[in-house]
Design an enzyme around this catalytic site. Structure first.
Site, PDB file in Angstrom:
ATOM      1  N   GLU A   1     -73.210  66.305 -21.544  1.00 38.71           N
ATOM      2  CA  GLU A   1     -73.697  65.000 -21.046  1.00 38.71           C
ATOM      3  C   GLU A   1     -74.646  64.357 -22.056  1.00 38.71           C
ATOM      4  O   GLU A   1     -75.645  63.733 -21.691  1.00 38.71           O
ATOM      5  CB  GLU A   1     -74.315  65.135 -19.653  1.00 38.71           C
ATOM      6  CG  GLU A   1     -73.247  65.443 -18.616  1.00 38.71           C
ATOM      7  CD  GLU A   1     -73.581  65.009 -17.215  1.00 38.71           C
ATOM      8  OE1 GLU A   1     -74.469  64.172 -17.024  1.00 38.71           O
ATOM      9  OE2 GLU A   1     -72.903  65.513 -16.307  1.00 38.71           O
TER      10      GLU A   1
HETATM   11  C1  FAD Z   1     -68.503  73.387 -21.717  1.00 39.39           C
HETATM   12  C2  FAD Z   1     -68.413  71.915 -21.961  1.00 39.39           C
HETATM   13  C3  FAD Z   1     -68.101  71.063 -20.916  1.00 39.39           C
HETATM   14  C4  FAD Z   1     -67.972  69.682 -21.139  1.00 39.39           C
HETATM   15  N1  FAD Z   1     -67.597  68.857 -20.090  1.00 39.39           N
HETATM   16  C5  FAD Z   1     -67.316  67.561 -20.376  1.00 39.39           C
HETATM   17  C6  FAD Z   1     -66.766  66.704 -19.350  1.00 39.39           C
HETATM   18  O1  FAD Z   1     -66.585  67.107 -18.203  1.00 39.39           O
HETATM   19  N2  FAD Z   1     -66.434  65.421 -19.691  1.00 39.39           N
HETATM   20  C7  FAD Z   1     -66.620  64.936 -20.947  1.00 39.39           C
HETATM   21  O2  FAD Z   1     -66.275  63.776 -21.185  1.00 39.39           O
HETATM   22  N3  FAD Z   1     -67.179  65.710 -21.928  1.00 39.39           N
HETATM   23  C8  FAD Z   1     -67.497  67.007 -21.664  1.00 39.39           C
HETATM   24  N4  FAD Z   1     -68.023  67.805 -22.659  1.00 39.39           N
HETATM   25  C9  FAD Z   1     -68.292  67.245 -23.976  1.00 39.39           C
HETATM   26  C10 FAD Z   1     -69.780  67.111 -24.313  1.00 39.39           C
HETATM   27  O3  FAD Z   1     -70.371  66.073 -23.592  1.00 39.39           O
HETATM   28  C11 FAD Z   1     -69.885  66.965 -25.843  1.00 39.39           C
HETATM   29  O4  FAD Z   1     -69.591  68.229 -26.399  1.00 39.39           O
HETATM   30  C12 FAD Z   1     -71.245  66.459 -26.302  1.00 39.39           C
HETATM   31  O5  FAD Z   1     -71.450  65.127 -25.912  1.00 39.39           O
HETATM   32  C13 FAD Z   1     -71.438  66.576 -27.822  1.00 39.39           C
HETATM   33  O6  FAD Z   1     -70.345  66.131 -28.541  1.00 39.39           O
HETATM   34  P1  FAD Z   1     -69.729  67.070 -29.695  1.00 39.39           P
HETATM   35  O7  FAD Z   1     -69.555  68.414 -29.094  1.00 39.39           O
HETATM   36  O8  FAD Z   1     -68.523  66.400 -30.235  1.00 39.39           O
HETATM   37  O9  FAD Z   1     -70.847  67.177 -30.790  1.00 39.39           O
HETATM   38  P2  FAD Z   1     -71.079  66.189 -32.042  1.00 39.39           P
HETATM   39  O10 FAD Z   1     -71.178  64.790 -31.560  1.00 39.39           O
HETATM   40  O11 FAD Z   1     -70.074  66.500 -33.090  1.00 39.39           O
HETATM   41  O12 FAD Z   1     -72.522  66.654 -32.533  1.00 39.39           O
HETATM   42  C14 FAD Z   1     -72.717  67.771 -33.391  1.00 39.39           C
HETATM   43  C15 FAD Z   1     -74.209  67.866 -33.678  1.00 39.39           C
HETATM   44  O13 FAD Z   1     -74.651  66.674 -34.371  1.00 39.39           O
HETATM   45  C16 FAD Z   1     -75.711  66.052 -33.655  1.00 39.39           C
HETATM   46  N5  FAD Z   1     -75.605  64.602 -33.755  1.00 39.39           N
HETATM   47  C17 FAD Z   1     -74.479  63.837 -33.649  1.00 39.39           C
HETATM   48  N6  FAD Z   1     -74.783  62.541 -33.786  1.00 39.39           N
HETATM   49  C18 FAD Z   1     -76.120  62.471 -33.977  1.00 39.39           C
HETATM   50  C19 FAD Z   1     -77.046  61.392 -34.171  1.00 39.39           C
HETATM   51  N7  FAD Z   1     -76.663  60.125 -34.184  1.00 39.39           N
HETATM   52  N8  FAD Z   1     -78.353  61.700 -34.319  1.00 39.39           N
HETATM   53  C20 FAD Z   1     -78.777  62.997 -34.303  1.00 39.39           C
HETATM   54  N9  FAD Z   1     -77.949  64.045 -34.117  1.00 39.39           N
HETATM   55  C21 FAD Z   1     -76.641  63.783 -33.950  1.00 39.39           C
HETATM   56  C22 FAD Z   1     -75.542  66.526 -32.203  1.00 39.39           C
HETATM   57  O14 FAD Z   1     -76.749  66.455 -31.474  1.00 39.39           O
HETATM   58  C23 FAD Z   1     -75.060  67.963 -32.419  1.00 39.39           C
HETATM   59  O15 FAD Z   1     -76.163  68.791 -32.637  1.00 39.39           O
HETATM   60  C24 FAD Z   1     -68.188  69.165 -22.440  1.00 39.39           C
HETATM   61  C25 FAD Z   1     -68.545  70.039 -23.480  1.00 39.39           C
HETATM   62  C26 FAD Z   1     -68.637  71.384 -23.271  1.00 39.39           C
HETATM   63  C27 FAD Z   1     -68.970  72.291 -24.426  1.00 39.39           C
END
Ligand code: FAD
Length: 387
Positions: free
Chosen positions: A363
């Protein structure tokens, strides 16, 4: 601390507590090991009317608000946050309909969600679009009275288990973030399938899968709100549900604290319980203080939302960030209090530490939430200077 819950809120909290102790605790380890979806427990929560606590009475709910929902999430998370998130994700799927659905859409979908007859889920994230949600590539192309969806959503909680999905897709790529729209998609719609179940570090009882759309045709009336408002639907939904991640974190941390106090009283070293060592006492004191501070912020945010505040993105983000960081620290300290035993799967705290980690990620990661808080602070400050 006494939060002066009203009678209904206290009953909801007590009921969720009882179910967690009697029905979930005996199977926690089994669920964690097998990663099986807890359908039996979902049925118990449904029969106990807990799925509808935050939904309006006119659609079959109990008429409570965010706080009522959080009390359930917290109590379930205290014992198993994999179960808790399966329950909470149905709310995440329901809120877009509740906030932006037409009367027909609400009447059609909310009563089954409120009764727990059908689970809901929310699909925004994709392989190339996590924090940068505006980068989603799933498309929805209008074709007469239908939209045709193509693309894949990744890591969707309750994916494959839920019947009702609220999904964000691009209806006009040229418009960027103003070109996204939100839709309701029902399980069983031709062209809508699911990927494999993910094998996760924690919250293993919850299901996480891809949603795959391959020329999936849905009726035009499944559009939520207007075309182009998809990101607003998603962001306003997440503002309402983020305190729920805070409640999940508070529940996990509370569970870990209780286990740590119990263990510290029982474990004897140097001829005395380790609870008599000041190093352990101070660790427990800090854990308890952090848990209470997190709970206070989460409840206050929920009350602010339920009280009718117009804007609460900053407070929602604060509740999520603070409580999830507390959960990570407190569960790590709980493992420390257990010493080597804490590192073993026979003891409950290692699962709690694994479960806590996700609350800092989903989230919206805690880095992104800090961006949200800072942006709002700067805006508010600018408003004060220039007003
Ligand atoms: C178990 C699980 C359940 C989930 N359930 C859902 C769901 O029901 N529905 C749904 O839609 N999504 C869901 N998600 C997705 C979840 O919301 C995303 O994984 C999350 O928003 C982060 O995106 P990402 O994993 O692509 O990380 P990325 O966006 O690739 O980020 C990687 C790292 O870079 C950092 N970062 C990225 N951009 C910036 C910035 N601008 N400034 C500073 N730091 C930054 C992040 O904080 C993180 O540390 C789920 C994920 C998991 C693991």
């Amino acid at each position: 601390m006494n939060y002066f819950l009203n009678e209904m809120q206290q009953e909801i909290k007590d009921l969720a507590h009882r179910i967690a102790e009697e029905k979930i605790r005996p199977v926690v380890q089994e669920l964690d090991e097998s990663g099986e979806f807890p359908w039996e427990i979902m049925k118990i929560l449904a029969d106990s009317d807990l799925f509808g606590v935050y939904l309006p009475e006119e659609y079959g709910g109990l008429g409570g608000g965010v706080l009522e929902q959080l009390l359930v999430v917290e109590e379930l998370s205290r014992v198993c946050s994999g179960v808790a998130v399966s329950y909470a994700a149905s709310g995440l799927g329901a809120f877009p309909i509740l906030l932006y659905g037409t009367e027909e859409q609400k009447k059609k979908y909310i009563p089954d969600i409120a009764a727990g007859k059908k689970l809901a889920a929310f699909g925004l994230t994709e392989a190339n679009a996590g924090s940068d949600a505006a980068g989603i590539e799933t498309t929805a192309v209008r074709d007469g009275d239908e939209y045709v969806l193509n693309g894949t959503k990744q890591w969707i909680t309750n994916g494959g288990e839920a019947e009702i999905y609220t999904v964000v897709a691009m209806t006009d790529k040229k418009k960027g973030s103003r070109g996204a729209s939100a839709f309701i998609v029902e399980k069983g719609t031709p062209g809508f399938s699911f990927g494999k179940k993910e094998n996760k570090m924690g919250i293993r009882a919850s299901t996480t899968r891809e949603l795959i759309f391959n020329d999936c045709r849905i009726p035009r009336e499944n559009l939520l709100g207007r075309e182009g408002t998809g990101f607003m639907v998603a962001m306003k939904t997440l503002d309402k549900t983020r305190p729920g991640i805070g409640a999940q974190a508070v529940g996990i941390a509370q569970g870990a604290l209780e286990e740590a106090v119990k263990y510290a009283r029982e474990r004897v070293q140097f001829g005395q319980p380790i609870s008599s060592f000041q190093a352990i006492q101070h660790m427990l004191a800090d854990m308890a203080t952090q848990v209470e501070a997190a709970r206070a912020l989460v409840y206050a945010t929920a009350r602010m939302i339920d009280g009718g505040a117009k804007s609460f993105a900053k407070e929602s983000a604060m509740a999520k960030v603070f409580a999830s960081d507390v959960a990570m620290r407190v569960t790590t300290d709980a493992v420390q209090v257990f010493g080597g035993y804490g590192y073993m799967k026979e003891y409950p705290v290692e699962k709690m530490m694994r479960d806590a980690k996700i609350t800092q990620i989903y989230e919206g990661t805690n880095q992104i939430q800090r961006n949200v808080i800072a942006l709002q602070l700067v805006k508010e400050f600018a408003g004060k200077i220039y007003e």
